[in-house]
Design a protein around this motif. Sequence first.
Motif, short mmCIF file in Angstrom:
data_model
loop_
_atom_site.label_atom_id
_atom_site.label_comp_id
_atom_site.label_asym_id
_atom_site.label_seq_id
_atom_site.Cartn_x
_atom_site.Cartn_y
_atom_site.Cartn_z
N CYS A 157 6.03 -18.57 -18.58
CA CYS A 157 5.49 -17.45 -19.34
C CYS A 157 6.18 -17.37 -20.69
O CYS A 157 7.40 -17.53 -20.77
CB CYS A 157 5.68 -16.16 -18.56
SG CYS A 157 4.94 -14.76 -19.40
N PHE A 160 7.77 -12.75 -22.54
CA PHE A 160 9.08 -12.10 -22.66
C PHE A 160 9.01 -10.58 -22.57
O PHE A 160 9.49 -9.86 -23.45
CB PHE A 160 9.80 -12.53 -23.94
CG PHE A 160 10.27 -13.97 -23.88
CD1 PHE A 160 11.48 -14.29 -23.30
CD2 PHE A 160 9.46 -15.00 -24.37
CE1 PHE A 160 11.90 -15.61 -23.20
CE2 PHE A 160 9.87 -16.32 -24.27
CZ PHE A 160 11.10 -16.63 -23.70
N CYS A 161 8.39 -10.07 -21.53
CA CYS A 161 8.46 -8.63 -21.26
C CYS A 161 9.94 -8.30 -21.07
O CYS A 161 10.68 -9.08 -20.45
CB CYS A 161 7.65 -8.27 -20.02
SG CYS A 161 5.90 -8.63 -20.23
N CYS A 164 11.70 -8.72 -17.51
CA CYS A 164 11.30 -9.80 -16.60
C CYS A 164 12.11 -11.08 -16.81
O CYS A 164 12.37 -11.48 -17.95
CB CYS A 164 9.81 -10.07 -16.82
SG CYS A 164 9.16 -11.35 -15.74
N VAL A 166 11.08 -14.07 -15.55
CA VAL A 166 10.25 -15.28 -15.40
C VAL A 166 10.36 -16.26 -16.58
O VAL A 166 10.51 -17.46 -16.37
CB VAL A 166 8.78 -14.88 -15.10
CG1 VAL A 166 7.84 -16.06 -15.30
CG2 VAL A 166 8.67 -14.36 -13.67
N HIS A 239 -2.26 -11.39 -17.71
CA HIS A 239 -1.76 -10.46 -18.73
C HIS A 239 -2.98 -9.91 -19.49
O HIS A 239 -3.87 -10.69 -19.85
CB HIS A 239 -0.81 -11.18 -19.68
CG HIS A 239 -0.09 -10.25 -20.60
ND1 HIS A 239 -0.71 -9.62 -21.66
CD2 HIS A 239 1.20 -9.81 -20.61
CE1 HIS A 239 0.17 -8.84 -22.28
NE2 HIS A 239 1.33 -8.94 -21.67
S1 SF4 Z 1 5.97 -9.61 -16.54
FE1 SF4 Z 1 4.47 -11.27 -16.50
S2 SF4 Z 1 3.80 -11.45 -18.62
FE2 SF4 Z 1 5.72 -10.32 -18.69
S3 SF4 Z 1 7.32 -11.88 -19.00
FE3 SF4 Z 1 7.12 -11.56 -16.76
S4 SF4 Z 1 5.68 -13.12 -16.08
FE4 SF4 Z 1 5.46 -12.96 -18.32
#
Ligand code: SF4
Length: 439
Positions: A157, A160-161, A164, A166, A239
Amino acid sequence: MTEDAPKKLFIKTYGCQMNVYDSERMAEALGAKGYVTTEVAEEADMVLLNTCHIREKAAEKVYSDLGRLRPLKQAKPDLKIGVAGCVAQAEGEEILRRMPLVDLVVGPQSYHRLPEMVEAKGKVIDTDFPEEDKFDHLPERKALRGPTAFLTVQEGCDKFCAFCVVPYTRGAEVSRPVPRLLAEARDLVSRGVREITLLGQNVNGYHGEGEGGAWGLGRLIREMAGIEGLERLRYTTSHPNDMDDDLIAAHGEVPQLMPYLHLPVQSGSDRILKAMNRKHTAEEYLRLIERIRAARPDILLSSDFIVAFPGETDRDFEDTMDLIREVRFGAAFSFKYSARPGTPAAEKPELPAELADARLHALQALITEQQHAAQKAMVGRQVGVLYEKAGRLPGQMVGKSDHLHAVHVQDPTAKVGELVQVRIVEAGPNSLRGERLQP
Ligand code: SF4
């Protein structure tokens, strides 16, 4: 165990559907080294924890699970213990330092190397983001869970929320090429799969190479829908900013694309959405939902919510409740904010736990009310149900409706894998009851 006896592999999968898919692929990769899966940890020659970093205190839960494996390792010194997934990626060497019983640590992008890693002497760690595509190095699909299957089309991803991990654990967005995905989907269908869920951390950001250049998810779905025998398609997780016109139109135009969409919004407050770095406003989300419903009026929507994000005021929380009232969700996942080390939001002070509890409670009560209303609204309607397993009662089958509701049907002569038309006659708190329509 004799020389030729198969070695047994026990995998514990934490968290998301992408991890379920990864665990299946890891089992297939280790199958090449003679491993067969077992449901019983005590009889395993290898225990693999495929971890997830999304939930609160994820790493600590993995460490405590590893601690519980200590007696097993003492009783069976040859037992191999591995940690895979996002906690492996985030913690790396720390796992070997804190838990000497662990033999190998493998990140989500390098698990195709597991067959070499299990043969290696001593401790091994691989948390690279390798040049090669792991999917090119994995064996053919084997482990199928009946008539439904996951298919990872995209990983990583770039969003960069602020809360998060991920983007740090799974890396940048990478989309798998169209021809490989079509080949994998055809292969799954030839093995009896009738429903495929396309997976990605940011699945609707899919932009894999296909004929004529990069394809979006809508085009991939249209092409896959042409595979004979593939009756249903779903995708997750999306998203809002990547819901393009073609994908929205596909919801109205592709009958195989099921009327269910998980579209996380996280908050209904623009101030909090900005602090979360979501890059859209509540109003933009609401207008998007209008467009999706215009394309597919009966679509059932679900979402993710984080309550008590740092700085969230009563007004911000009320904005979230207002958004929920306006959208009317059929399901949702909601969590109290908890800091993930290394993310920007982790620097900010957290709200008091009692306040977070109260807000979560209120939000979940509202979602539950909407969920029950959505289930009751199904009563009297005719829906498709794909039977996934036999139910607990004699002659009962259990499957998922088009809208992803669990449905119980009394159908003594039916088989797993049948897609049947059912009239919903009763809505319970967690599932529906239906009667099969003939034929
Ligand atoms: S919440 Fe979803 S869109 Fe936001 S950084 Fe994490 S994986 Fe990516």
